[in-house]
Scaffold this motif. Structure first.
Motif, PDB file in Angstrom:
ATOM      1  N   GLN A   1       0.833  -1.206   0.000  1.00  0.00           N
ATOM      2  CA  GLN A   1       0.000   0.000   0.000  1.00  0.00           C
ATOM      3  C   GLN A   1       0.863   1.250   0.000  1.00  0.00           C
ATOM      4  O   GLN A   1       0.625   2.186  -0.777  1.00  0.00           O
ATOM      5  CB  GLN A   1      -0.914  -0.008   1.229  1.00  0.00           C
ATOM      6  CG  GLN A   1      -1.873   1.163   1.299  1.00  0.00           C
ATOM      7  CD  GLN A   1      -2.722   1.115   2.553  1.00  0.00           C
ATOM      8  OE1 GLN A   1      -2.202   0.934   3.657  1.00  0.00           O
ATOM      9  NE2 GLN A   1      -4.018   1.249   2.405  1.00  0.00           N
ATOM     10  N   LYS A   2       1.869   1.280   0.826  1.00  0.00           N
ATOM     11  CA  LYS A   2       2.764   2.445   0.891  1.00  0.00           C
ATOM     12  C   LYS A   2       3.488   2.623  -0.439  1.00  0.00           C
ATOM     13  O   LYS A   2       3.605   3.750  -0.948  1.00  0.00           O
ATOM     14  CB  LYS A   2       3.766   2.260   2.033  1.00  0.00           C
ATOM     15  CG  LYS A   2       4.697   3.455   2.206  1.00  0.00           C
ATOM     16  CD  LYS A   2       5.658   3.240   3.369  1.00  0.00           C
ATOM     17  CE  LYS A   2       6.609   4.430   3.505  1.00  0.00           C
ATOM     18  NZ  LYS A   2       7.568   4.255   4.615  1.00  0.00           N
TER      19      LYS A   2
ATOM     20  N   LEU B   1       2.100   5.938  -1.989  1.00  0.00           N
ATOM     21  CA  LEU B   1       3.036   6.994  -1.632  1.00  0.00           C
ATOM     22  C   LEU B   1       4.154   7.167  -2.647  1.00  0.00           C
ATOM     23  O   LEU B   1       4.527   8.288  -2.977  1.00  0.00           O
ATOM     24  CB  LEU B   1       3.641   6.721  -0.252  1.00  0.00           C
ATOM     25  CG  LEU B   1       2.644   6.551   0.901  1.00  0.00           C
ATOM     26  CD1 LEU B   1       3.382   6.414   2.208  1.00  0.00           C
ATOM     27  CD2 LEU B   1       1.678   7.717   0.962  1.00  0.00           C
TER      28      LEU B   1
ATOM     29  N   THR C   1      -5.129   5.281   3.566  1.00  0.00           N
ATOM     30  CA  THR C   1      -3.675   5.144   3.573  1.00  0.00           C
ATOM     31  C   THR C   1      -3.034   6.028   4.628  1.00  0.00           C
ATOM     32  O   THR C   1      -2.123   5.601   5.348  1.00  0.00           O
ATOM     33  CB  THR C   1      -3.102   5.486   2.187  1.00  0.00           C
ATOM     34  OG1 THR C   1      -3.645   4.584   1.224  1.00  0.00           O
ATOM     35  CG2 THR C   1      -1.589   5.355   2.177  1.00  0.00           C
TER      36      THR C   1
ATOM     37  N   THR D   1      -2.794   4.668   8.083  1.00  0.00           N
ATOM     38  CA  THR D   1      -1.821   3.626   8.412  1.00  0.00           C
ATOM     39  C   THR D   1      -0.597   4.200   9.119  1.00  0.00           C
ATOM     40  O   THR D   1       0.221   3.450   9.651  1.00  0.00           O
ATOM     41  CB  THR D   1      -1.363   2.886   7.138  1.00  0.00           C
ATOM     42  OG1 THR D   1      -0.657   3.788   6.285  1.00  0.00           O
ATOM     43  CG2 THR D   1      -2.536   2.281   6.386  1.00  0.00           C
ATOM     44  N   ILE D   2      -0.471   5.521   9.137  1.00  0.00           N
ATOM     45  CA  ILE D   2       0.643   6.158   9.847  1.00  0.00           C
ATOM     46  C   ILE D   2       0.406   6.005  11.348  1.00  0.00           C
ATOM     47  O   ILE D   2      -0.698   6.276  11.830  1.00  0.00           O
ATOM     48  CB  ILE D   2       0.744   7.649   9.479  1.00  0.00           C
ATOM     49  CG1 ILE D   2       0.957   7.811   7.968  1.00  0.00           C
ATOM     50  CG2 ILE D   2       1.877   8.314  10.249  1.00  0.00           C
ATOM     51  CD1 ILE D   2       0.854   9.250   7.502  1.00  0.00           C
TER      52      ILE D   2
END
Length: 216
Positions: free
Chosen positions: A108-109, A113, A164, A167-168
């Motif tokens: 995902q990252k 990102l 997303t 998720t941090i």
């Protein structure tokens, strides 16, 4: 795949009609294609290169299966080649199963990102088929609605960008929304200074965000 080296991405001979999707020939006769066909019109073409399905001449789908994830990093190289080859809106459908979900946060990252693409997780081919059908039908509905309204066309992307950001570490829905209100894209969040982040979410969470994007 034949022609991939010469033509990494090709939309097809003509624009994708409303209610249609153009599928890579490799999907002909598969379970996924059978689940899609009938709900929308699925037309197959050779030579689409890295793309699995074209939803329009501006948006396409790249499919990452459970087997692709377990096999290694070949799918990553394919996505990077796609991103470098064109400016199409790339939607990546990823099979998030019990076997592959351990890899999902990293994937995902990487997709959102690093590549700036949309990621849509599915648990199986049936769910993926419903998602593709929905995207095609939504495009057709937008054609009949106010052409100056872009709100609906961004809802799906915005939902997954919000997901997303969450998720941090230390970021819940409220903090994620605050960040996106001040920094409208993940790229802007990633490039914000610690001071800029502190002004929005406070020192402790700002450090988490800053570390998330700068750690190696």
């Amino acid at each position: 795949m034949a022609g991939t080296a010469v033509t990494p991405v090709r939309v097809g001979a003509s624009a994708v009609p409303y209610g249609h999707a153009i599928g890579n020939e490799k999907w002909r006769g598969t379970e996924l294609a059978q689940l899609i066909q009938g709900k929308i019109t699925l037309v197959f073409e050779d030579g689409l290169g890295l793309v699995d399905f074209h939803l329009s001449n501006r948006a396409c789908i790249l499919y990452v299966s459970e087997a692709d994830i377990v096999a290694g990093n070949t799918f990553r190289r394919r996505l990077v080649r796609f991103r470098k080859a064109c400016s199409l809106k790339g939607i990546t459908i990823v099979e998030k199963t019990r076997l592959s979900e351990q890899y999902f946060p990293v994937i995902q990252k990487f997709i959102v990102l690093e590549l700036g693409m949309v990621i849509l997780p599915v648990t199986n081919k049936a769910e993926a088929a419903q998602l593709i059908i929905h995207l095609v039908q939504e495009r057709s509905r937008e054609r009949l609605s106010n052409p100056f309204s872009r709100k609906k066309s961004h809802q799906l992307r915005e939902a997954h960008v919000l997901q997303t950001v969450q998720t941090i570490p230390g970021i819940g829905k409220v903090k994620a929304q605050q960040l996106l209100q001040h920094f409208p894209s993940i790229h802007l969040i990633a490039n914000a200074s610690l001071t800029q982040l502190e002004a929005v979410v406070g020192r402790e969470i700002a450090r988490n965000v800053h570390m998330f994007f700068t750690r190696t």
